[in-house]
Scaffold this motif. Sequence first.
Motif, short mmCIF file in Angstrom:
data_model
loop_
_atom_site.label_atom_id
_atom_site.label_comp_id
_atom_site.label_asym_id
_atom_site.label_seq_id
_atom_site.Cartn_x
_atom_site.Cartn_y
_atom_site.Cartn_z
N TYR B 21 0.83 -1.27 -0.11
CA TYR B 21 -0.05 0.02 -0.12
C TYR B 21 0.90 1.20 -0.12
O TYR B 21 0.61 2.19 -0.68
N VAL B 22 1.69 1.31 0.93
CA VAL B 22 2.77 2.29 1.05
C VAL B 22 3.70 2.36 -0.37
O VAL B 22 3.58 3.56 -0.77
N GLN B 23 3.73 1.34 -1.01
CA GLN B 23 4.68 1.53 -2.22
C GLN B 23 3.67 2.12 -3.33
O GLN B 23 4.05 2.98 -4.08
N ARG B 24 2.38 1.80 -3.18
CA ARG B 24 1.54 2.38 -4.18
C ARG B 24 1.42 3.90 -4.11
O ARG B 24 1.43 4.58 -5.01
N ARG B 25 1.60 4.16 -2.71
CA ARG B 25 0.92 5.75 -2.66
C ARG B 25 2.36 6.37 -2.92
O ARG B 25 2.41 7.78 -3.43
N LEU B 26 3.42 5.86 -2.67
CA LEU B 26 4.89 6.65 -3.30
C LEU B 26 4.79 6.64 -4.86
O LEU B 26 5.15 7.85 -5.36
N GLY B 27 4.19 5.80 -5.44
CA GLY B 27 4.11 5.91 -6.88
C GLY B 27 3.09 6.76 -7.14
O GLY B 27 3.55 7.76 -8.14
#
Lengths: 896, 99
Positions: B21-27
């Motif tokens: 989830y955090v990865q996606r938000r970083l994207g």
Amino acid sequence: MLTFNLLLLVCLAYVAFLFAVAFLAEKRAERGQGSWLRSPMVYTLSLSIYCTAWTFYGAVGNAARNGLEFVTIYLGPTLVMIGWWALLRKLVRIGRAQRITSIADLISSRYGKSTALGVIVTVMAVVGTTPYIALQLQSVTLSFAVFAGNDATGGGWDPSDLNFSALWVAAGLAVFTLLFGTRSIDANERHHGVVMAIALEAIVKLVALLAVGIFVVWGVAGGPGAMLDLIDTAPVGAWELRPGRWVGLMFLSAAAFLTLPRMFQVMVVENSDERHLATASWAFPLYLMLISLFVLPIAVTGLAHLPGDANPDLFVLTVPLAFDQDILAMLSFLGGFSSATSMVIVAAIALSTMVSNHIVLPVWLNSQQGGAALSGDVRGVLLLSRRVSICVILALGYIYFRLSGAGAALAAIGLVSFTGVAQVLPAMLGGLFWRGATRVGAIAGLVVGFSIWGWTLFLPSFGEGSVIPATVLAEGPFGVGWLRPHALFGIDGIDRVVHAVLWSMVLNTGVFVFTSFLTFPQPLERLQGAAFVQVFRRSAGPRGWADNRAETEDLLVMAQRIIGAAEAQALFSRAAEAQGKGGYLPDATPAFLETLERQLAGSVGAATAHAMLGQITGGSSLSVEELMRVADETAQIMEYSSRLEAQSAELGRTAGQLREANEKLTALSIQKDAFLSQISHELRTPMTSIRAFSEILRDSGALEEGERTKYSSIIHGEAQRLTRLLDDLLDLSVLENGQVTLNLAEVRLADILDRAEAAALSGDASLVVRRDAAIADAVLTTDPDRLAQVFINLISNAQKYCDGSAPELTIAIRFADASMTLDFIDNGTGIPRESQAMIFEKFSRLSDHRAAGGAGLGLAICREVMARLGGRIAYLPGQGGAAFRVTIPLGLAQVA
Amino acid sequence: MTDTPPPPDPQDAPFLARQSYVQRRLGDAARLLPLVGVLLFLLPLLWLMNAEAPRTARGLIYVFAIWTGLIVVAAWLAPRLMHRPPKAIDTSDSPTHEP
């Protein structure tokens, strides 16, 4: 004093050094060493070919003329780079997945490996890059002239003759590029040497510009504060912010950063690892910022300290010279030289690849009629065409340089070039993100955008009256005013570059999108479109080749001619091994053809590779029918499995229903057994006493009259009980089977209750019955006898079971819409919760049945009767004593 | 023919592990960054509204400050974006321990 000959010597030494670096890098890469050759930093530095001589000299010139506006050219690429996650990452992934060789190859490959698109983009790129190469020639030539002006001797060469030295520079650059660029044929086999040399040149230009910048800030002005004051008092101190140019140039530079052939070459084609992009996403903007940092200080220093007629484009050189900093000037010259050479080399490599893959090879293949792929010397043709292309491209640059009069400001020339190559942007972005973009749409958009660019910017850039007559510029062609090159549609007064960018991009995009709506893509286009747009979702794209009867040997012969014997044999034997065969000849399966095409595309471009394979495998690679067949198979499998799923769900449901039915039957069977045993028991008890007493009567002759009477009455009583039991059973069975006939009549409820009370209590006054006053008025249509039966049961139950000290039964009435409820509430202890559920079952009795004197069928019969009467009876908990609620419809229609 | 739902796409999964989830938000942040940059770089256009013409020296400091800020944020984001969490599919090879 710096002599011209010394300068020439340093220059040649520098070139030799670069070549040595490139050579060593190439050798190391061949031996598989030198992973550092492919570090993210080298990648980042190689991107710096964006900063050409235009940056090195032109940015300062631009800053001296327009102030801060020069920075837009570097802000655009900065924004593109820091947004790498959205766009560049996809571009690089596609480039690697499809083995893209150039921007023309990207467009051609995306729109169904179209040769026409490859040609169009190639021509546009060549025409668009020509001014840019001229720009490099001009800047190098001018920089030579600066030193020549300092050096009276000239060394037998009159460097003030710009045209002459430009020719020499062009020739030198051509040789340089030939040596660097055409060593390997596969464009996708990365040019390690070139990239390394470019990275080195990137450092030289950065160091040179920083050195000059530091010199002017700390050496001349005396610190940043003083420099800011100097800027404030300079002619460009007031910021003439032109919104159109500020926005337009930022957009233009971002677009050009993506579409310039040389940028595409280093960014996508030469990229060896996607992760390098992550580093470059911040490192390259940092590079751009450092390059731009001292541009304005150098410009204002030049404006302040040099004579008014000095060319601002050369301040980077002339400022150090004016302060007698020869070493600095030399470094600066090398920086400018690096900028120019690296740009020309990469641009020439990229363009020559495009020209040979998209123009020369298709023409040559057609001219050889069929067998070209097998018999012709493809490698030779490729190499020759690339070398010739490089020379032609540089020659074109020289011609433009001569035609444009060598006088225009550097920045203006660069913008002409940028606007030209930016025309590819709509087709490119559309291809990456929109599956609906079609080949015809792309062609239409490109042609329209390119034509507008040519008319509004490129042709006028040769100078007033040289290509386009002055009258046309002023009044439009044939006097049509709204077609004037600098005022399309009669809108005058926009900046020329902004005017060209605006109209070309708007019409280009509009035509591209609209035509795409109107046209229908071919099968291969749709396949490629899906593979491009969804590059992150699918690992392996659908096959572009159908089963066919290609001779693998022919394929091997062709592959050897293009990618070289050793590599082709290795590829074929790997494929054969993967298919579980030995030797060099795998079966020509669609998968193998796909791999082979990719490999060939890395050398000659997607369209040509596709065409060459097509020649051998016999024409069309893919038909709509075959595509549909493949899709059908998948759909059939999916449908079959979904059908299986539905069936198994159905089976599960049926099994559940069967299980339920079985449970119900078992329960019924148990119930039936229980009923039978109950019945037998109920019948047997009176039977036993009848038999016993009748035996006494029969066997003992001398019985007193009183005794005989007593025994006979016991027998009689028991027989009556039996009859009652059988009557009840019969009644229940009739009710349960629904065979009962109702005698409906309109009656007063009070009458029925009176009757029931009289029958149930039969004069026994131990139970006091209280009724609601409202009962007296209630009238209803029902079967009075049956209803009375229910009431009798309830009242006699209360009489029998109510254990209150002063037994009392309250009958309450309430009216609802079409029914009334009667509550029979006594003041006893009521029925325990656990028994409430079963009191309406047959033969259920809570106490000893003897005391009750009934068979336990009463409430069961009541329930059946109420059901027949269209109402119901239920136990009402929580009323203090036992309470039953009878719900009766007011007017009973005949219920069958 | 019955309407069969398309095969589930991992990108459409409604729930993700915290890391992904955090990865996606970083994207998302990385996609947003250039837009923020555009906005900030266009801001000087508003200076034209002032009665006094904008000064180049002030503009120089503003542009390079924003530029540096963008580079710092991009440098912070880039390594985090490349650090991919192990995919769920990869763990299927090794024996998993169900609680």
